[in-house]
Design a protein around this motif. Structure first.
Motif, PDB file in Angstrom:
ATOM      1  N   GLU A  46       0.698  -1.229   0.013  1.00 39.90           N
ATOM      2  CA  GLU A  46      -0.099  -0.080   0.088  1.00 39.90           C
ATOM      3  C   GLU A  46       0.791   1.097   0.013  1.00 39.90           C
ATOM      4  OE1 GLU A  46      -2.099  -3.287   2.623  1.00 39.90           O
ATOM      5  OE2 GLU A  46       0.071  -2.475   2.093  1.00 39.90           O
ATOM      6  N   GLU A  47       0.448   2.300  -0.646  1.00 35.66           N
ATOM      7  CA  GLU A  47       1.270   3.566  -0.904  1.00 35.66           C
ATOM      8  C   GLU A  47       1.332   4.316   0.623  1.00 35.66           C
ATOM      9  OE1 GLU A  47      -0.106   6.388  -3.877  1.00 35.66           O
ATOM     10  OE2 GLU A  47       0.098   4.733  -5.239  1.00 35.66           O
ATOM     11  N   ARG A  48       0.262   3.899   1.378  1.00 38.49           N
ATOM     12  CA  ARG A  48       0.177   4.821   2.693  1.00 38.49           C
ATOM     13  C   ARG A  48      -0.660   3.750   3.600  1.00 38.49           C
ATOM     14  NH1 ARG A  48       0.063   9.096  -0.397  1.00 38.49           N
ATOM     15  NH2 ARG A  48      -2.191   8.830  -0.617  1.00 38.49           N
ATOM     16  N   SER A  50       0.359   0.947   5.247  1.00 38.02           N
ATOM     17  CA  SER A  50       0.443  -0.501   5.508  1.00 38.02           C
ATOM     18  C   SER A  50       0.921  -0.753   7.083  1.00 38.02           C
ATOM     19  CB  SER A  50       1.433  -1.243   4.493  1.00 38.02           C
ATOM     20  OG  SER A  50       2.760  -0.427   4.835  1.00 38.02           O
ATOM     21  N   GLU A  53       4.535  -0.171   7.531  1.00 40.95           N
ATOM     22  CA  GLU A  53       4.889   1.489   7.440  1.00 40.95           C
ATOM     23  C   GLU A  53       4.576   1.909   9.005  1.00 40.95           C
ATOM     24  OE1 GLU A  53       3.521   5.575   5.664  1.00 40.95           O
ATOM     25  OE2 GLU A  53       2.393   3.866   5.044  1.00 40.95           O
ATOM     26  N   GLN A  64       9.249   4.463   3.387  1.00 40.79           N
ATOM     27  CA  GLN A  64       8.696   4.944   2.266  1.00 40.79           C
ATOM     28  C   GLN A  64       8.261   3.696   1.408  1.00 40.79           C
ATOM     29  OE1 GLN A  64      11.286   6.624  -0.921  1.00 40.79           O
ATOM     30  NE2 GLN A  64      10.030   6.649  -2.393  1.00 40.79           N
ATOM     31  N   ALA A  65       7.198   3.718   0.820  1.00 39.86           N
ATOM     32  CA  ALA A  65       6.603   2.290   0.261  1.00 39.86           C
ATOM     33  C   ALA A  65       6.791   2.641  -1.461  1.00 39.86           C
ATOM     34  CB  ALA A  65       5.100   2.182   0.530  1.00 39.86           C
ATOM     35  N   VAL A  66       7.357   1.703  -1.978  1.00 38.64           N
ATOM     36  CA  VAL A  66       7.963   1.462  -3.393  1.00 38.64           C
ATOM     37  C   VAL A  66       7.144   0.285  -3.953  1.00 38.64           C
ATOM     38  CG1 VAL A  66       9.451   1.613  -5.199  1.00 38.64           C
ATOM     39  CG2 VAL A  66       9.838   2.685  -3.295  1.00 38.64           C
ATOM     40  N   ARG A  67       6.138   0.579  -4.608  1.00 37.72           N
ATOM     41  CA  ARG A  67       5.412  -0.774  -5.232  1.00 37.72           C
ATOM     42  C   ARG A  67       6.064  -1.044  -6.708  1.00 37.72           C
ATOM     43  NH1 ARG A  67      -1.135  -0.851  -6.021  1.00 37.72           N
ATOM     44  NH2 ARG A  67      -0.724  -1.053  -3.731  1.00 37.72           N
TER      45      ARG A  67
END
Length: 256
Positions: A46-48, A50, A53, A64-67
């Motif tokens: 998830e971008e934000r 999770s 996170e 920082q999330a990187v998909r």
């Protein structure tokens, strides 16, 4: 003498692939607790908001999330270029993401074979090559691969996974041979039988699950958090003279 300060990762930036769940999530959480900021990579992260996170932020570190889908070579190549070219350099790369396909060898199709080798071995090399080159240029860095008991053994009905994990053990040593003199430590952790989504089929098998438990000297399946100490250790200054090692965290399985 090694002091607690040698395990302090404050100010360092760690990339953890497969960070959304299981072993990768536990590794990210452990590195953050030791002081590292985290870039989490996963195909479905998830971008934000999770879980990983939230756990990292709770330690006071950044996330920082990187998909990125490691099954797509072009996406892996772009990720490697991104990570290697950032203004803030990557200090620790944890190449953990993986997948598994179970089928008897005579029925193990080409698509399954190729997908498993791409995610578990080729993508790992591509990221290590890009990030490792930047580490070599700076004269410091840590790369940690997630190997497996099947880096040593053959397993049953997982020929692609076994081939990939044997490859990870060899790649760990090959990169260490080249990069150790440049201040870059390349090592791997070989988890034993850990209770994750990837091992659900085994844990649900009424025959194999108790047979596995009976063979583990510790008498239980491992938990993702059992990998925390080894991860922080290999990422830290305490492991500065350790290169090309595959460290089993297996409850004693290989010693049986």
């Amino acid at each position: 003498m090694t002091t607690p300060a040698a395990f302090d990762l404050t100010g360092r930036l760690a990339v953890v692939t497969g960070a959304r769940r299981g072993i990768g999530r536990a590794m990210a959480r452990a590195l953050a607790a030791a002081g590292a900021d985290i870039i989490g990579v996963s195909a479905h992260l998830e971008e934000r908001g999770s879980a990983v996170e939230q756990e990292v932020l709770a330690t006071g570190r950044t996330f920082q999330a990187v998909r990125t889908d490691l099954a797509e070579p072009a996406a892996v190549r772009a990720l490697g270029e991104d990570l290697a070219g950032r203004k803030r350099p990557v200090d620790i790369l944890v190449n953990n993401a993986g997948t598994i396909r179970r089928a008897p060898a005579a029925e193990h199709g080409d698509e399954d074979w190729n997908d498993v080798l791409q995610v578990n071995l080729t993508a790992q090399f591509m990221l290590a090559r890009a990030v490792g080159a930047a580490m070599v240029a700076r004269g410091r860095g840590r790369i940690i691969f997630t190997a497996s008991l099947l880096s040593y053994q053959g397993g049953i009905t997982v020929p692609g996974y076994t081939a990939a994990k044997h490859g990870i053990a060899g790649l760990t040593k090959a990169l260490a041979n080249e990069w150790a003199r440049h201040g870059v430590n390349v090592n791997a952790i070989a988890p034993g039988y850990i209770a994750t989504d990837n091992t659900r089929a085994l844990r649900d098998d009424p025959v194999r699950s108790p047979a596995i438990t009976d063979r583990i000297p510790a008498g239980r399946w491992g938990r993702p958090d059992d990998l925390a100490g080894a991860t922080v250790f290999l990422a830290s200054d305490a492991a500065s003279y350790i290169h090309g090692t595959v460290l089993p965290v297996d409850g004693g399985w290989l010693g049986r």
